[in-house]
Design a protein around this motif. Structure first.
Motif, mmCIF file in Angstrom:
data_model
loop_
_atom_site.group_PDB
_atom_site.id
_atom_site.type_symbol
_atom_site.label_atom_id
_atom_site.label_comp_id
_atom_site.label_asym_id
_atom_site.label_seq_id
_atom_site.Cartn_x
_atom_site.Cartn_y
_atom_site.Cartn_z
ATOM 1 N N ALA A 33 0.433 -0.734 -0.016
ATOM 2 C CA ALA A 33 -0.303 -0.470 0.038
ATOM 3 C C ALA A 33 0.969 1.136 -0.624
ATOM 4 O O ALA A 33 0.446 2.511 -0.142
ATOM 5 C CB ALA A 33 -1.302 0.215 1.174
ATOM 6 N N GLU A 34 1.711 1.015 0.554
ATOM 7 C CA GLU A 34 2.580 2.537 0.265
ATOM 8 C C GLU A 34 3.914 2.154 -0.608
ATOM 9 O O GLU A 34 4.301 3.143 -0.486
ATOM 10 C CB GLU A 34 3.658 2.604 1.631
ATOM 11 C CG GLU A 34 2.818 2.403 3.107
ATOM 12 C CD GLU A 34 1.675 3.134 3.209
ATOM 13 O OE1 GLU A 34 2.179 4.050 2.547
ATOM 14 O OE2 GLU A 34 0.818 3.186 3.870
ATOM 15 N N ARG A 35 3.854 1.195 -1.703
ATOM 16 C CA ARG A 35 4.623 1.262 -2.979
ATOM 17 C C ARG A 35 3.378 2.557 -3.993
ATOM 18 O O ARG A 35 2.595 1.809 -4.274
ATOM 19 C CB ARG A 35 4.377 0.212 -3.259
ATOM 20 C CG ARG A 35 5.034 -0.846 -2.421
ATOM 21 C CD ARG A 35 5.521 -1.915 -2.909
ATOM 22 N NE ARG A 35 6.511 -2.928 -1.876
ATOM 23 C CZ ARG A 35 6.559 -4.182 -2.964
ATOM 24 N NH1 ARG A 35 5.857 -4.530 -3.635
ATOM 25 N NH2 ARG A 35 7.065 -4.898 -2.029
ATOM 26 N N LEU A 36 4.012 3.271 -4.628
ATOM 27 C CA LEU A 36 3.409 3.625 -5.948
ATOM 28 C C LEU A 36 4.548 3.985 -7.073
ATOM 29 O O LEU A 36 5.435 4.065 -6.785
ATOM 30 C CB LEU A 36 3.876 5.631 -5.119
ATOM 31 C CG LEU A 36 2.383 6.318 -6.226
ATOM 32 C CD1 LEU A 36 0.928 5.438 -5.189
ATOM 33 C CD2 LEU A 36 2.703 8.217 -5.495
ATOM 34 N N GLU A 92 1.823 13.549 -6.044
ATOM 35 C CA GLU A 92 1.245 12.240 -5.586
ATOM 36 C C GLU A 92 1.780 11.277 -4.810
ATOM 37 O O GLU A 92 0.574 11.095 -4.007
ATOM 38 C CB GLU A 92 1.340 10.829 -7.130
ATOM 39 C CG GLU A 92 0.938 11.768 -8.051
ATOM 40 C CD GLU A 92 0.395 10.883 -9.686
ATOM 41 O OE1 GLU A 92 0.031 9.034 -9.010
ATOM 42 O OE2 GLU A 92 0.621 10.782 -10.583
ATOM 43 N N LEU A 93 2.608 11.612 -4.542
ATOM 44 C CA LEU A 93 3.277 11.269 -3.524
ATOM 45 C C LEU A 93 3.194 12.052 -2.100
ATOM 46 O O LEU A 93 2.213 11.191 -1.296
ATOM 47 C CB LEU A 93 4.456 11.226 -3.050
ATOM 48 C CG LEU A 93 5.249 10.135 -4.507
ATOM 49 C CD1 LEU A 93 6.815 10.673 -3.953
ATOM 50 C CD2 LEU A 93 5.327 9.000 -3.243
ATOM 51 N N HIS A 137 -0.133 13.714 -1.998
ATOM 52 C CA HIS A 137 -1.072 13.444 -1.307
ATOM 53 C C HIS A 137 -1.558 12.043 -0.652
ATOM 54 O O HIS A 137 -1.953 11.525 -0.031
ATOM 55 C CB HIS A 137 -1.828 13.172 -3.275
ATOM 56 C CG HIS A 137 -3.628 12.265 -3.161
ATOM 57 N ND1 HIS A 137 -4.557 13.491 -2.021
ATOM 58 C CD2 HIS A 137 -4.017 12.062 -3.535
ATOM 59 C CE1 HIS A 137 -5.390 12.484 -2.694
ATOM 60 N NE2 HIS A 137 -5.353 11.394 -3.419
ATOM 61 N N ARG A 138 -0.836 11.135 -1.694
ATOM 62 C CA ARG A 138 -0.489 10.115 -1.147
ATOM 63 C C ARG A 138 -0.272 9.423 0.456
ATOM 64 O O ARG A 138 -0.721 8.645 1.591
ATOM 65 C CB ARG A 138 0.079 8.067 -2.518
ATOM 66 C CG ARG A 138 0.633 6.690 -0.868
ATOM 67 C CD ARG A 138 -0.734 6.519 -1.390
ATOM 68 N NE ARG A 138 -0.628 6.505 -2.347
ATOM 69 C CZ ARG A 138 -0.334 5.090 -3.013
ATOM 70 N NH1 ARG A 138 0.305 4.313 -2.093
ATOM 71 N NH2 ARG A 138 -0.918 4.659 -4.355
ATOM 72 N N ALA A 139 0.631 10.639 1.320
ATOM 73 C CA ALA A 139 1.106 10.774 2.415
ATOM 74 C C ALA A 139 0.352 11.522 3.430
ATOM 75 O O ALA A 139 0.485 11.512 3.887
ATOM 76 C CB ALA A 139 2.681 11.320 2.340
ATOM 77 N N GLY A 140 -0.695 12.354 2.930
ATOM 78 C CA GLY A 140 -1.812 12.708 3.180
ATOM 79 C C GLY A 140 -1.189 14.048 3.840
ATOM 80 O O GLY A 140 -1.771 14.489 4.565
ATOM 81 N N HIS A 176 0.720 19.121 -0.611
ATOM 82 C CA HIS A 176 2.184 19.679 -1.757
ATOM 83 C C HIS A 176 3.218 20.304 -1.394
ATOM 84 O O HIS A 176 4.395 19.611 -0.915
ATOM 85 C CB HIS A 176 1.708 19.122 -2.924
ATOM 86 C CG HIS A 176 1.754 19.779 -3.975
ATOM 87 N ND1 HIS A 176 2.000 19.948 -4.642
ATOM 88 C CD2 HIS A 176 4.017 18.322 -3.969
ATOM 89 C CE1 HIS A 176 3.417 19.504 -6.192
ATOM 90 N NE2 HIS A 176 4.221 18.972 -5.380
ATOM 91 N N ARG A 196 -5.788 12.332 -12.301
ATOM 92 C CA ARG A 196 -4.471 12.466 -12.443
ATOM 93 C C ARG A 196 -4.699 12.684 -13.997
ATOM 94 O O ARG A 196 -4.986 11.709 -14.498
ATOM 95 C CB ARG A 196 -3.593 10.914 -11.675
ATOM 96 C CG ARG A 196 -2.778 12.211 -10.135
ATOM 97 C CD ARG A 196 -1.875 12.731 -11.203
ATOM 98 N NE ARG A 196 -1.900 13.523 -9.708
ATOM 99 C CZ ARG A 196 -1.816 14.408 -9.571
ATOM 100 N NH1 ARG A 196 -0.536 15.074 -10.933
ATOM 101 N NH2 ARG A 196 -1.038 15.351 -8.435
#
Ligand code: FES
Ligand code: FES
Lengths: 157, 762
Positions: free
Chosen positions: B346-349, B549-550, B552-555, B558, B752
């Motif tokens: 889940a933590e791979r983008l 994107e990262l 966003h994933r990390a909440g 930006h 995106r």
């Protein structure tokens, strides 16, 4: 031979009359202020006025302008609106490479003649046929608005 | 504060690293050579011709006081024909109203390097031009002091006069002209450069572009506007596929067109394209229109050659497949594979981005006029690299380069296209076939320009990152699959070279422990050239979207996420990131300064009101870039409607280019860069089918127009620091714009966009 009225003067163009006005101006008459950008009415670089309205000279054969009053960028110095537009273009440092600017100015002058106080949308509509690859659009918009303001003031005086 | 000539040449000579030189060989063909020279030269010293700072070359003074200053770099819209002479005028205390600027012909021995490309003009010539001006001023002062028989320390040049302060006597520059020219030129270490507070023009916005008035009146002369008595006009039918040839042709119908004079065969290119003409058939006529009509009447059978199979949709799959395999490792730090495997799924983008081929489409298409008189040739053209034109013509006509005079006229835009002198070579080939001394103007139509350009590369960029349990990015993999510019000069060159990776791929400065950057070996099937900001376009697009994107994933926000990734202000040796190119500049003089990067991010964000509440359907997007030794950031605000139509409301552009010489023109470049960046982000795309470019004019190669242009572009010039060496300005504004736009679209819609151009959001 075809006789044309350009900036108030009579000019003779040799050869066939299907030549677009752009090439007659540039190559046959040596008036190089009007520019070639696309040759198919897509960019506005070649804009001149026929009886006061903006036309694309690259797709207008000279046969179609016989007997009509043509003005080009070279004639704007003696045009009241043209003078104001040329001046605000300098004040706003509009040009970058400058190649498109004769066409931009010609379109702006004809816009201001028909629509002295153009709205944002009217500016978009009138000017969107003129491409500037250097991206001077924001300054062109500002310059047109300034010219409109000055012309309105001048009219009141 | 006094600026001494501390940016001395000695500093340039330290260190050792490899640099890309685009060197012109004796044959006039260009080769990309990796010089691995122990006595490494940097910056201007690594360029052919280097720099010249002799005032007698650049300045002359008439007895009426008119100061004539030579502009040795071509003007293509950045304002350099004004800015560099303005620097001279400032240092020499000339009144700008009495300055005349004349354009130099191609002569790098006399003037120093003239290749206007790589955002180098102010970077390389600010200090030489300051020295020219200071030397001229000191020679005028020495001449006046000699006339008055007083020590030179008692006299001072002020605004076109030298004044003897004690007695109030004064001489105008015109009165001193003859004597001053006889004074010895001061040695570099005897030059007294102005203190910054004494600048009158540098950094002041007091000087307008020298051509501004002529442009508005239609009197400015571009390459397209050259006229000579007896001139004829030529257009060329070129092979539709790169590397193709004329198999046979019939010109009888063309020759029957009224006004057509002759047809001339242009030899096909062979080997790597370099700056060779593509070949084909030229039609010569009494005007451009007749030449075009004649060309349409040509009957040509082409032998297309191997590139006929080039197809953009298939090629995109090739790039994609290459981007998914291990490539050539160009930077490796830590252990990306290990960090990746440790990260939970889940933590791979992973994301892949695509930027298509782009055509430069300067509003003035390529054009050159050539006249041959015996063994002397003269050319008039709008070209970024006049020496390359001279050498190409000399090689073609087998003459000594000094027999070829290249006059540089205004460029109606260049953007990298007009660095290549192929069109001047074509004009020489046609002129050679005409009666002695016939001037030939060879015109490219818009269709020629779009279908036969030296295109911007096409790329797929794959990014992979893992986020660890603390929300930190633990690994970063960036793999580029794109044909290389080196293929222009070396047949079969595959994949990006260091100078391309070093444009925003390899030199990423983030605090990430495990980093790998790779390039994929993919072939070129078109002429790959350099387009304003070059490989920074695809690299920054991918990397800057990916950071968003990262975040966003990390909440995380930006901007804050990016600043955290960059970390506290520090200076990084580019070589430590594997960037031993550094735009050919010394790593000591031009380290990667993360504090300056932070500065532009903050300036753009503050200008745009980052973090403010936006209406439904609106979004703000951020992106930033280090390119051509300058730092830029862009924040774009968009509104996306329910049909997916994107409207750009505003753009905030920030730059830190070190000292700001002509701020008004820097702002113009930021505005223009924003528009060009939006053009490529939203509408421009060149594709191939059967080896042929599909697009042909502005109806299908779309660029931004007034109606799609943002009404507001705010520009933020950061950190006008004369203690820093200058960075570039022409190219740096472009790369952050497309990713900022796509990040804004994501903020507005949650969708995106990873493939350009955007057109509509679905
Ligand atoms: S040249 Fe006429 S519109 Fe482009
Ligand atoms: S100013 Fe260069 S195209 Fe408009």
């Amino acid at each position: 031979m075809t006789q044309l009225q350009i900036n108030g003067q009579t000019k003779d163009v040799e050869g066939s009359d299907d030549i677009p006005l752009l090439w007659a101006l540039r190559d046959e008459l040596g008036m190089t202020g009007t520019k070639f950008g696309c040759g198919m009415a897509m960019c506005g670089a070649c804009t001149v006025h026929m009886d006061g309205s903006a036309i694309r000279s690259c797709v207008t054969p000279i046969s179609a302008v016989v007997g009509r009053a043509i003005s080009t960028i070279e004639g704007m110095e003696t045009d009241r609106v043209g003078q104001v537009v040329q001046q605000v273009w300098i004040e706003n440092n509009v040009a970058q490479c400058g190649y498109c600017q004769a066409g931009q100015i010609m379109t702006a002058v004809s816009l201001l003649k028909t629509t002295p106080k153009p709205s944002e949308e009217q500016i978009d509509q009138a000017m969107s046929g003129n491409i500037c690859r250097c991206g001077t659009y924001p300054r062109i918009r500002a310059a047109i608005q300034q010219a409109a303001g000055q012309l309105a003031q001048g009219a009141q005086l | 504060m006094t600026i001494t000539s501390g940016l001395s040449r000695r500093v340039f000579l330290q260190g050792s690293l490899a640099a890309l030189t685009l060197a012109v060989t004796a044959k006039g063909l260009v080769t990309a050579a990796w010089a691995d020279d122990a006595a490494q030269k940097y910056g201007a010293d690594s360029m052919p011709g280097g720099t010249v700072d002799d005032p007698l070359v650049f300045v002359s003074i008439a007895e009426d006081g008119t100061v004539t200053i030579v502009a040795h770099r071509a003007e293509m819209g950045t304002g350099v024909r004004t800015s560099l002479p303005m620097v001279v005028a400032d240092e020499m205390e000339a009144r700008w109203e009495q300055v005349k600027v004349v354009q130099a012909e191609a002569d790098e021995t006399r003037y120093g390097n003239q290749n206007v490309d790589g955002s180098r003009s102010v970077r390389h010539f600010l200090m030489p031009m300051r020295r020219v001006g200071a030397a001229a001023r000191q020679m005028l002062e020495a001449a006046a002091a000699a006339r008055w028989s007083v020590p030179v320390s008692e006299v001072k040049a002020v605004q076109h006069e030298v004044v003897h302060e004690r007695t109030g006597r004064r001489f105008g520059y015109g009165e001193l002209a003859v004597d001053a020219a006889k004074q010895p030129v001061p040695m570099v270490d005897a030059l007294k450069l102005k203190a910054r507070e004494d600048f009158r023009y540098i950094g002041k916005d007091r000087v307008r572009m020298v051509d501004l008035e002529a442009i508005g009146k239609g009197q400015a002369i571009y390459g397209m506007d050259k006229r000579l008595p007896g001139m004829v006009y030529a257009v060329v039918a070129r092979p539709p596929v790169v590397g193709g040839k004329v198999r046979r042709f019939d010109a009888s119908k063309a020759l029957a067109v009224p006004g057509v004079i002759k047809v001339v065969e242009i030899p096909a290119m062979s080997g790597a394209p370099g700056f060779q003409p593509l070949g084909g058939i030229a039609v010569v006529a009494r005007n451009t229109w007749a030449a075009r009509q004649g060309r349409s009447a040509l009957q040509i059978e082409w032998d297309d050659g191997a590139n006929v199979s080039y197809d953009s949709s298939t090629y995109r799959q090739t790039l994609q497949a290459a981007a998914r395999k291990a490539g050539k490792v160009v930077r490796n730090q830590g252990d990306v594979a290990k960090a990746w495997s440790k990260a939970p799924e889940a933590e791979r983008l992973v994301a892949e981005y695509h930027v298509p081929h782009l055509a430069h489409a300067s509003m003035e298409p390529p054009v050159a006029t050539v006249q041959i008189k015996g063994d002397k040739v003269e050319a008039w053209t709008s070209i970024q690299n006049p020496i390359a034109a001279r050498d190409a013509v000399a090689a073609r006509l087998q003459l000594k380069p000094e027999n070829v005079k290249v006059n540089v006229l205004l460029l109606g835009g260049g953007f990298g296209r007009k660095s290549k002198p192929d069109f001047v070579d074509e004009a020489a080939i046609v002129a050679r076939a005409m009666p002695e001394a016939t001037p030939v103007k060879l015109v490219w139509t818009r269709e020629d320009d779009i279908q036969h350009d030296y295109l911007h590369t096409v790329s797929v960029e794959r990014l992979e990152a893992a986020i660890d349990s603390r929300g930190q990015v633990s690994s970063w993999l960036h793999r580029s699959a794109a044909p290389t510019i080196a293929s222009l000069f070396t047949e079969g060159a595959m994949g990006e070279q260091l100078f391309e990776s070093a444009m925003s791929a390899i030199n990423m400065p983030y605090l990430i422990p495990n980093v790998r950057v790779e390039t994929a070996e993919v072939p070129a099937h078109a002429r790959i050239g350099w387009f304003r900001s070059v490989a920074n376009i695809p690299h920054a697009f991918a990397a800057q979207c990916f950071i968003a994107e990262l975040a966003h994933r990390a909440g995380k926000d930006h901007r804050q996420f990016a600043l955290d990734l960059i970390g506290p202000a520090c200076q990084i040796d580019p070589g430590a990131m594997g960037d031993t190119w550094n735009y050919t500049e010394s790593p000591e003089r031009y380290p990667y300064d993360t504090g300056r990067l932070r500065g532009v991010i903050n300036a753009a964000c503050e200008g745009a009101g980052w973090g403010r509440t936006l209406p439904e359907g609106h979004g703000l997007g951020l992106a930033f870039c280090y390119s051509f030794l300058s730092y830029t950031a862009a924040v774009v605000e968009v509104a996306v409607d329910d049909q997916g139509a994107v409207r750009v409301l505003s753009v905030d552009m920030a730059i830190d280019c070190g000292p700001q010489i002509n701020p008004e023109r820097i702002r113009a470049q930021l505005e223009g860069g924003a528009i060009m960046g939006l053009s490529l982000a939203m509408s421009s795309e060149i594709t191939f089918t059967n080896g042929r470019v599909v697009q042909s004019n502005f109806h299908d190669y779309e660029v931004l127009r007034h109606n799609a242009s943002p009404r507001t572009i705010r520009t933020h010039l950061v950190n006008d620091d004369h203690n820093l060496p200058p960075g570039g300005v022409g190219e740096p504004p472009v790369p952050p714009v497309a990713p900022a736009l796509c990040n804004a679209i994501f903020a507005a819609t949650g969708k995106r966009v990873r493939s350009l151009p955007v057109r509509t959001v679905v």
